[in-house]
Design an enzyme around this catalytic site. Structure first.
Site, PDB file in Angstrom:
ATOM      1  N   ARG A 278       0.838  -1.206   0.000  1.00 41.12           N
ATOM      2  CA  ARG A 278       0.000   0.000   0.000  1.00 41.12           C
ATOM      3  C   ARG A 278       0.869   1.250   0.000  1.00 41.12           C
ATOM      4  NH1 ARG A 278       2.697   1.871   3.171  1.00 41.12           N
ATOM      5  NH2 ARG A 278       2.839   1.566   5.405  1.00 41.12           N
TER       6      ARG A 278
ATOM      7  N   ASP B 110      -2.682   5.699  13.140  1.00 41.62           N
ATOM      8  CA  ASP B 110      -3.610   4.565  13.234  1.00 41.62           C
ATOM      9  C   ASP B 110      -3.574   3.929  14.616  1.00 41.62           C
ATOM     10  OD1 ASP B 110      -1.050   3.500  12.743  1.00 41.62           O
ATOM     11  OD2 ASP B 110      -1.746   1.973  11.333  1.00 41.62           O
TER      12      ASP B 110
ATOM     13  N   GLY C 180      11.470  -3.234   3.073  1.00 40.39           N
ATOM     14  CA  GLY C 180      11.990  -2.051   3.762  1.00 40.39           C
ATOM     15  C   GLY C 180      11.726  -0.762   3.017  1.00 40.39           C
TER      16      GLY C 180
ATOM     17  N   GLY D 265       8.715   0.885   2.934  1.00 42.98           N
ATOM     18  CA  GLY D 265       7.587   1.667   3.446  1.00 42.98           C
ATOM     19  C   GLY D 265       6.325   1.419   2.640  1.00 42.98           C
TER      20      GLY D 265
ATOM     21  N   SER E  31       5.593  -4.379   2.687  1.00 47.45           N
ATOM     22  CA  SER E  31       5.835  -5.737   2.205  1.00 47.45           C
ATOM     23  C   SER E  31       5.475  -6.764   3.278  1.00 47.45           C
ATOM     24  CB  SER E  31       7.300  -5.898   1.817  1.00 47.45           C
ATOM     25  OG  SER E  31       8.125  -5.506   2.893  1.00 47.45           O
TER      26      SER E  31
ATOM     27  N   ASP F 165      -1.991  -0.985   7.432  1.00 49.24           N
ATOM     28  CA  ASP F 165      -1.406  -1.724   6.314  1.00 49.24           C
ATOM     29  C   ASP F 165      -2.226  -2.971   5.990  1.00 49.24           C
ATOM     30  OD1 ASP F 165       0.415   0.171   6.931  1.00 49.24           O
ATOM     31  OD2 ASP F 165       1.993  -1.206   7.566  1.00 49.24           O
TER      32      ASP F 165
ATOM     33  N   SER G  25      14.448   0.870   5.454  1.00 54.93           N
ATOM     34  CA  SER G  25      13.897   1.025   6.795  1.00 54.93           C
ATOM     35  C   SER G  25      13.479  -0.350   7.301  1.00 54.93           C
ATOM     36  CB  SER G  25      12.697   1.957   6.701  1.00 54.93           C
ATOM     37  OG  SER G  25      11.803   1.710   7.727  1.00 54.93           O
TER      38      SER G  25
ATOM     39  N   LYS H 117      11.791  -2.087   9.795  1.00 57.39           N
ATOM     40  CA  LYS H 117      10.868  -1.725  10.868  1.00 57.39           C
ATOM     41  C   LYS H 117      11.079  -2.568  12.136  1.00 57.39           C
ATOM     42  CE  LYS H 117       6.363  -2.270  10.239  1.00 57.39           C
ATOM     43  NZ  LYS H 117       5.168  -2.253   9.416  1.00 57.39           N
TER      44      LYS H 117
ATOM     45  N   TYR I 120       9.898   3.020  15.744  1.00 59.47           N
ATOM     46  CA  TYR I 120       8.445   2.819  15.747  1.00 59.47           C
ATOM     47  C   TYR I 120       7.871   2.576  17.148  1.00 59.47           C
ATOM     48  CZ  TYR I 120       3.917   1.629  13.882  1.00 59.47           C
ATOM     49  OH  TYR I 120       2.583   1.649  13.590  1.00 59.47           O
TER      50      TYR I 120
HETATM   51  C1  GLA Z   1       3.713   1.238   9.611  1.00 60.79           C
HETATM   52  C2  GLA Z   1       2.656   0.547  10.451  1.00 60.79           C
HETATM   53  C3  GLA Z   1       1.303   1.214  10.271  1.00 60.79           C
HETATM   54  C4  GLA Z   1       1.382   2.718  10.471  1.00 60.79           C
HETATM   55  C5  GLA Z   1       2.536   3.304   9.657  1.00 60.79           C
HETATM   56  C6  GLA Z   1       2.773   4.764   9.953  1.00 60.79           C
HETATM   57  O1  GLA Z   1       3.468   1.039   8.266  1.00 60.79           O
HETATM   58  O2  GLA Z   1       2.569  -0.811  10.131  1.00 60.79           O
HETATM   59  O3  GLA Z   1       0.377   0.624  11.156  1.00 60.79           O
HETATM   60  O4  GLA Z   1       1.485   3.039  11.817  1.00 60.79           O
HETATM   61  O5  GLA Z   1       3.751   2.614   9.897  1.00 60.79           O
HETATM   62  O6  GLA Z   1       1.677   5.501   9.566  1.00 60.79           O
END
Ligand code: GLA
Length: 562
Positions: A58, A67, A182, A184, A187, A231, A273, A275, A283
């Protein structure tokens, strides 16, 4: 009930032809599925897939890092996806040896060299080894999530006792992913969602899209990030030609038609990135900071400290105390309730009276938060809360403008109107930043829809950069490259700290902008080896809202049915 127009009660569609799902050339899509199936057969010694499912990545147009604070976000599904083939081998009835053998979950990837295969016991209670950061962790998340959902529905025991489940010998999973890791573009959620849908179908279960969105959001937390549900929800509920406003508690997806004269572009900053790996300093730290901000705001409103400590999201507190959730009121309250700069752990625990922070975050049972508190001693609360409330407003305004409301009227709320009176302006000339006074310097009065949307995206990036501190040099450089090339607006998308930028432009100059950004941002990276020219089309491209998750019928004679 979710919002009107929500699709959360529907089931994941069974696509009857590839063009229901893909805009790309059908032959190349069909060839990709053929490769998936032949990799499956090779890996699993001639076994054939029973089910094939896909779920997309997305791009988030606006609404970053809100969110998990309960606020709506505005993403769209993209054409890049993860496809998964699954089959379940059953034990032969009466075969004692097979009866006693431990059932397994065997996972492999079409690109087996990069993404090595792994086998797990067929046990939904096993833990995910978060320290390994192996790609199959997300498959395990999906697998566990299905059983968590059954438990929630009080169906776990009956399903485990069913003749089918008792006979499971081996679950085989083959994956092919096209969403760059990575980047954003989500994936990991595309993988989790595609696996969950495929396993659901292979286990002869059926959950609604809403249930799937919620269960995949929760199950992905087994991977170590405390992410919100955006996501997964858009991967499951996305639709061609429509962006969606995703709501939480309860989950819902409202259609948001985008202006047809605009094109959205995606550029990868080439800063990876990761995560899960950096969650403790990025995060998950932000999730902790927002929660601490919510607690101090509740305390500011006179809540008993023990009660305040149970507050989880900023929205919860704003809904209770800020004019029923009015975001201008909430922004005003932030300035009174939270100090500028950072709080130390000691200040929070002693001066603010919160006591042991580890208890608030249930660190004995939550390793993700435990690590955050072990590795960080300072927490910025005011800036984070300002970002959250102002970004939530920008989402609201973006949606209203997409729906045809004049930018002049998209901004509202009692505090906003109060400021207008004080300053002596009509109450329809501003645009939401965190500070209603500040924006009167460059009002949206008279702005066209396109410029107003772009401006909201620009303000969102600024807020991510300065208040949420989730940008990085490469993202800022890429935003500037898009703007200098003639884009109307550009911002980081997804969690940030690397990954992608989304830009918006007039459709007729999209190609020119891509060429310009290639020159100014990518060429030097191709030369230095930071980026590979062979990946060009995955680094910089046009995008449009694409279909969400789907199940594709597979027939061994005819292939994927199209
Ligand atoms: C990641 C998280 C989402 C959201 C975004 C930031 O993609 O998985 O839930 O918090 O970061 O908007």
């Amino acid at each position: 009930m979710g919002a009107v127009g929500s699709k959360q009660h529907a089931r994941v569609p069974k696509a009857s032809k590839l063009s229901d799902v893909y805009d790309d050339n059908e032959n190349s899509v069909a060839a990709r599925y053929d490769t998936l199936v032949s990799a499956f057969k090779t890996q699993f010694e001639g076994e054939k897939p029973k089910t094939i499912a896909r779920s997309p990545g997305r791009v988030n147009l606006i609404g970053e890092h809100i969110d998990y604070e309960g606020y709506s976000v505005l993403p769209m599904a993209i054409g890049l996806d993860v496809i998964v083939a699954v089959s379940v081998a059953l034990k032969e009835e009466g075969n004692v040896e097979e009866d006693e053998a431990e059932a397994t979950l065997s996972i492999a990837n079409v690109d087996g060299e990069k993404y090595t295969p792994k086998e797990f016991p067929f046990d939904h209670e096993q833990e995910v080894d978060v320290k390994s950061h192996h790609w199959t962790n997300y498959v395990l998340c999906g697998f566990k999530g299905i059983f968590d959902q059954l438990k929630k529905q009080n169906k776990l025991e009956s399903v485990l006792e069913s003749a089918f489940m008792k006979r499971v010998k081996k679950v085989m999973v083959m994956v092919d992913g096209k969403v760059p890791l990575g980047s954003g573009l989500s994936s990991s959620s595309a993988l989790n969602c595609a696996v969950t849908v495929a396993l659901m179908d292979a286990f002869e279960l059926s959950f609604t899209k809403g249930e799937l969105s919620e269960l995949t959001c929760l199950s992905e937390r087994y991977s170590g990030t405390q992410s919100g549900g955006m996501d997964q929800a858009i991967s499951i509920m996305g639709e061609k030609d429509l962006a969606k406003r995703i709501d939480f508690n309860p989950i819902g997806a409202m259609d948001v038609p985008l202006p047809t004269n605009l094109t959205f572009l995606i550029g990868n900053s080439c800063a990876v990135s990761k995560k899960a790996e950096s969650a403790h300093k990025h995060y998950n730290l932000r999730v902790v900071e927002c929660r601490l901000a919510a607690i101090l705001m509740a305390k500011h409103y006179g809540e008993d400290i023990e009660k305040a400590k149970t507050r989880v999201t900023l929205r919860e507190v704003a809904d209770l105390y800020c004019n029923k959730g009015d975001l201008w009121t909430a922004l005003g309250a932030v300035r009174k309730a939270l100090n500028e700069g950072s709080y130390t752990k000691k200040q929070l625990e002693n001066d603010e009276g919160l006591g042991d922070l580890r208890k608030i975050f249930d660190c004995e049972n939550n390793e993700a938060f435990n690590v955050v508190l072990q590795k960080n001693d300072t927490f910025k609360l005011r800036d984070r809360a300002r970002h959250v409330f102002s970004e939530a407003r920008r989402v609201h305004e973006f949606q209203k403008i997409c729906e045809g409301q004049s930018p002049r009227y998209a901004v509202s709320g009692p505090i906003y109107e109060h400021w207008c009176k004080v300053i002596g302006l009509e109450p329809d000339v501003g645009v939401a930043s965190d500070d209603p006074t500040k924006d009167f310097g460059h009002p949206m009065y008279g702005m066209g829809k396109e410029d107003a949307l772009a401006k909201l995206m620009h303000l969102s990036h600024e807020s991510c950069k300065t208040q949420y501190e989730c940008s990085c040099d490469e993202l800022d450089e890429l935003v500037d490259a898009f703007m200098s090339a003639g884009a109307l607006g550009a911002r980081l998308t997804g969690a940030g700290w690397g990954g992608c930028v989304v830009a918006v432009c007039e459709s007729d100059i999209a190609e020119e902008i891509l060429a310009d950004v290639k020159k100014s941002f990518y060429e030097k990276r191709f030369q230095s080896g930071v980026a590979n020219i062979a990946d060009e089309t995955n680094l910089l491209f046009k995008t449009a809202p694409s279909a969400g998750a789907a199940i594709l019928h597979y027939d061994d004679e005819k292939g994927v049915i199209v």
